[in-house]
Design a protein around this motif. Structure first.
Motif, short mmCIF file in Angstrom:
data_model
loop_
_atom_site.label_atom_id
_atom_site.label_comp_id
_atom_site.label_asym_id
_atom_site.label_seq_id
_atom_site.Cartn_x
_atom_site.Cartn_y
_atom_site.Cartn_z
N ALA A 49 0.60 -1.28 -0.16
CA ALA A 49 0.04 0.08 0.21
C ALA A 49 0.75 1.32 0.10
O ALA A 49 0.40 2.40 -0.48
CB ALA A 49 -0.92 -0.11 1.20
N LYS A 50 1.93 1.13 0.44
CA LYS A 50 2.73 2.51 0.80
C LYS A 50 4.05 2.60 -0.43
O LYS A 50 4.68 1.44 -0.67
CB LYS A 50 3.38 2.51 1.99
N ASN A 93 0.42 -4.34 5.40
CA ASN A 93 -0.72 -5.14 5.53
C ASN A 93 -0.34 -6.44 5.98
O ASN A 93 0.51 -7.34 5.52
CB ASN A 93 -1.37 -5.33 4.09
N SER A 130 -2.92 -3.22 9.56
CA SER A 130 -3.23 -2.54 8.18
C SER A 130 -2.55 -0.92 8.36
O SER A 130 -3.30 -0.37 9.36
CB SER A 130 -4.31 -2.72 7.47
N SER A 153 -3.41 0.62 5.47
CA SER A 153 -4.21 1.00 4.23
C SER A 153 -5.83 1.04 4.44
O SER A 153 -6.49 1.29 3.61
CB SER A 153 -4.13 -0.06 3.15
#
Length: 342
Positions: free
Chosen positions: A211-212, A220, A238, A240
């Motif tokens: 996600a990053k 996650n 998470s 996200s």
């Protein structure tokens, strides 16, 4: 009464929103020193909290006459600074995760014992009223045998919380060691151990970085945990979750279920087999969304433990066991195997 002399090492968000205001509010403590490699940040906090001594080198700070040191630093510094503080004759409160390995955690525990001082890990979720209620309820046997659980901690990521935003140490593996699992997952590993009153003995996990951008740590993770009596459940961590945090825990037992921090109004909802519900509003959980302004209970408990000469609720040994759950999750994800912890 002579107040306990406190030093805070690290002047980032966890110090700003939790440690500093809670020490300031405690009538039995006085913050006498603060340290950060960012001198401007340390001076800003010193001015706000009327702290006399500002340092950029924690080794110089530890030469002061101190009773308590709070370690509010990137994860890779937790062990060396905590050990140095213990060796300097201080009681130590360290942020979670307490260390980056079991060996580091053992060394921290040994240093505190050698010094005859307390070591506590700042797992604040144990002090949340809804979580205390759940532990009490399960221990009473009112709901019978626990069958399964799911616990989660997710938000949009530390860039909205950390003093350095997107440039935060949280995203650098050499400083953080672990991402969402260390930031959030370890909270829930500690919580589920505490509420159930059992150790986690096996863990299987998928721990991913999806996600990053500009990050080399996990963001996650989904874990399956098994306790010593055979209770199985899931733990999710998470960075996200956009728009709204999730900090919920749900426990499914023989005679009903308990939903914790899963409703905006009622922090505890007990669903019984006969269809009746017991809803209790026990106060909000402390979250990043509220800026951490409500008292976590961590500092007050630590100070009381020191004054009474009693062990704190989250000793170094307790912190190590929760750390080992997330270390096991990392090992499981890498090996694609279920990991036996004990």
């Amino acid at each position: 009464m002579t107040k306990l002399k406190v030093a805070v090492i690290g002047a980032g968000s966890i110090a700003k929103y939790r440690h500093l205001p809670e020490y300031k509010a405690n009538p039995q403590t006085e913050i006498v020193a603060i340290c950060d490699i960012n001198e401007a940040r340390a001076k800003e906090m010193a001015a706000h909290y009327e702290i006399k001594h500002v340092f950029t080198d924690y080794k110089e700070l530890l030469k002061e006459d101190l009773d308590i040191v709070s370690v509010c630093l990137p994860n890779y510094l937790h062990a060396p600074v905590s050990i140095a503080a213990s060796e300097a004759g201080c009681h130590v409160l360290v942020e979670k995760p307490m260390a980056t390995s079991s060996e580091e955690a053992e060394a921290m525990i040994a240093a505190a014992k050698q010094a005859g001082k307390l070591l506590m890990v700042g797992h604040n979720q144990r002090f949340v009223p809804s979580h205390q209620k759940a532990k009490e309820l399960l221990a009473s046997g009112e709901l019978g045998k626990v069958h399964t659980f799911r616990t989660a901690f997710g938000h949009g990521g530390p860039e909205g919380w950390s003093a350095d935003g997107k440039d935060s140490w949280f995203f650098r593996k050499e400083e953080a060691f672990i991402g969402a699992m260390g930031d959030l997952g370890v909270h829930k590993a500690d919580l589920i151990r505490h509420i159930l009153g059992e150790e986690v003995v096996e863990v299987g996990a998928m721990v991913e970085q999806t996600a990053k951008e500009n990050s080399d740590v996990d963001d996650n993770a989904i874990c399956i945990l098994k306790t010593e009596s055979g209770i199985i459940g899931t733990l999710t961590a998470s960075w996200s979750y956009k728009g709204q945090e999730d900090n919920s825990t749900i426990i499914y037992a023989e005679k009903g279920s308990i939903r914790l921090e899963d409703d905006p109004e009622y922090s505890v909802i007990i669903n019984y087999l006969d269809g009746t519900k017991d809803k209790q509003a026990l106060g909000k959980i402390q979250t990043n969304e509220d800026g951490g302004q409500n008292n976590s209970g961590v500092i007050d408990h630590f100070v009381t433990s020191i004054l009474n000469g009693t062990e704190p609720l989250i000793t170094g040994e307790e912190g190590k066991k929760s750390l080992e759950v997330i270390l096991g999750a990392l090992k499981s994800s890498e090996s694609k195997q279920i990991i036996r912890l004990r």
